[in-house]
Enzyme design. Structure first.
Site, mmCIF file in Angstrom:
data_model
loop_
_atom_site.group_PDB
_atom_site.id
_atom_site.type_symbol
_atom_site.label_atom_id
_atom_site.label_comp_id
_atom_site.label_asym_id
_atom_site.label_seq_id
_atom_site.Cartn_x
_atom_site.Cartn_y
_atom_site.Cartn_z
ATOM 1 N N GLU A 143 23.756 -17.481 24.328
ATOM 2 C CA GLU A 143 23.766 -18.636 23.863
ATOM 3 C C GLU A 143 24.676 -18.891 22.795
ATOM 4 O O GLU A 143 25.488 -19.940 22.784
ATOM 5 C CB GLU A 143 22.527 -18.984 23.274
ATOM 6 N N HIS A 212 8.114 -18.916 22.391
ATOM 7 C CA HIS A 212 8.637 -20.138 23.455
ATOM 8 C C HIS A 212 7.766 -21.431 22.966
ATOM 9 O O HIS A 212 7.660 -22.258 23.799
ATOM 10 C CB HIS A 212 8.223 -19.863 24.602
#
Length: 407
Positions: A143, A212
């Protein structure tokens, strides 16, 4: 009961000459990470779930440096018109993205599994086949690297959209988003603009666990130079996506993981929303309820109960998380004199805390009661479904808070 009562408290553009033909390049696509499956419910967002009109606004050319966004002149467009076509929210996002990629060859998509796999929630489905592997570029699980690559691409004149497979993963790219994406226009003395869109699924899902289920609005709101918006319907998802891509500022678009299968009829004709404008969801006189994203539907569920009890709440989807549309919010506060903020973000340092401060600073004299902010609990989101529900604001808490405000 202890948890219940904790929930109630006050709480200059670069040249486009370097546009390229992506069909000249063909890279192989590989799945970089397996998809995390989540259960969804198809919910119709028209009719009784919410009412009111939306606006087609001009794009924001300049980043407003304080919390006050001026009201733009705009024409009214009804999202619930009989003409148009029905789309799920993720399909509306894809339609907006597709239209902008077709309109402007500088627009490209970067992220994990965005290519032939179509994205973890299928927002980029079929775009790689249409535009080629260079404009819809699959990346490794890195990322920090691919967000930095997108920022560099924006500096050279491209308009990249970064998809985070899950918004929580973008914490690995926080340095790039903060020190480069948000600040390079300033630190370069205006030599560079950074027209980057960072988007992806976030929020509390259905038992996706703590890592998450993060709400990153609170993390990113303090970064200078970045705008933030949150979509809540297929109509505003498409309109905000198109506006974000056309903006010269870096924009973070928050999408809730549980709203992707929300269905709504949207217009056939092109429209672009204003990035700095809130939406009046339900006019009312007794109390102003400010919310965004998934909590819009919790609020509207509570509004049915409140109406049956004789209350007339005014519901505003703030949409623009930075800067706030204090013109719309202020007009409502001057009418109702009471404010309830409902968010899924964390209580400490969340959007609600910033919004409470902005209201108290600008409209204190119009308030007949302290602002109440309902936020998620300051705990990691539990995996157990029953505990997960306890950490997020529920409609019953909203009803109780309005009754407390209107005493």
């Amino acid at each position: 009961m202890a948890v219940f009562f904790q929930g109630i408290g006050a709480a200059t553009p670069l040249s486009s000459k370097n546009a390229f033909d992506s069909n000249r390049f063909q890279f192989s696509s590989r799945r970089s990470r397996s998809e995390r499956k989540a259960s969804f419910f198809v919910v119709r967002s028209e009719g009784r779930l919410y009412s009111g009109s939306d606006h087609r606004g001009r794009k924001a050319d300049q980043l407003i440096t304080n919390a006050v966004a001026t009201k733009a002149e705009s024409s009214t467009a009804s999202a619930a018109s009989k003409s148009g076509h029905e789309l799920l929210l993720f399909e509306a996002l894809r339609e907006g993205l597709d239209e902008e990629m077709e309109r402007d060859p500088r627009v490209c998509v970067i992220g994990e599994d965005v290519g032939h796999y179509g994205g973890s929630y299928k927002v980029t489905k079929d775009l790689a086949e249409k535009y080629g592997d260079l404009r819809v570029l699959d990346t490794p699980i890195a990322e920090n690297s691919f967000v930095g690559m997108a920022i560099g691409a924006a500096m050279t004149g491209l308009r990249p959209i970064v998809e985070g497979m899950n918004m929580g993963f973008l914490l690995l790219a926080f340095n790039q988003i903060s020190n480069n994406c948000g600040m390079l226009h300033y630190t370069s003395g205006g030599q560079f603009t950074i027209p980057v869109v960072i988007r992806g699924p976030g929020g509390v899902g259905r038992q996706l666990g703590a890592e998450h289920s993060q709400r990153l609005e609170s993390y990113f709101q303090s970064i200078p130079g970045i705008q933030m918006v949150a979509c809540s319907t297929p109509y505003n998802a498409k309109g905000l996506m198109k506006a974000a891509i056309r903006s010269e500022n870096p924009v973070i678009l928050f999408e809730h993981v549980l709203l992707y299968n929300l269905k709504e009829r949207i217009p056939d004709e092109e429209y672009v929303l204003n990035l700095e404008e809130a939406e009046m969801v339900r006019p009312g006189d007794h109390v102003t309820i400010l919310t965004y994203s998934r909590m819009r539907y919790h609020v509207m569920q509570a509004a049915k109960t409140l109406v049956n009890k004789g209350y007339d709440p005014e519901v505003i989807d703030i949409r623009s998380l930075k800067p706030f549309d204090l013109a719309t919010i202020g007009n409502s506060v001057k009418k109702t004199h009471r404010v309830l903020i409902v968010e899924e973000c964390m209580r400490t340092g969340g959007i609600g805390a910033s919004l409470t401060a902005a209201i108290n600073e600008n409209f204190h004299d119009y308030l007949d009661a302290p602002v109440i902010c309902l936020s998620s609990q300051d705990v990691p989101t539990p995996y157990a479904g029953t505990l997960e529900d306890w950490t997020v604001v529920q409609p019953a808490q909203i009803v109780a808070a309005v009754e407390q405000l209107c005493r």
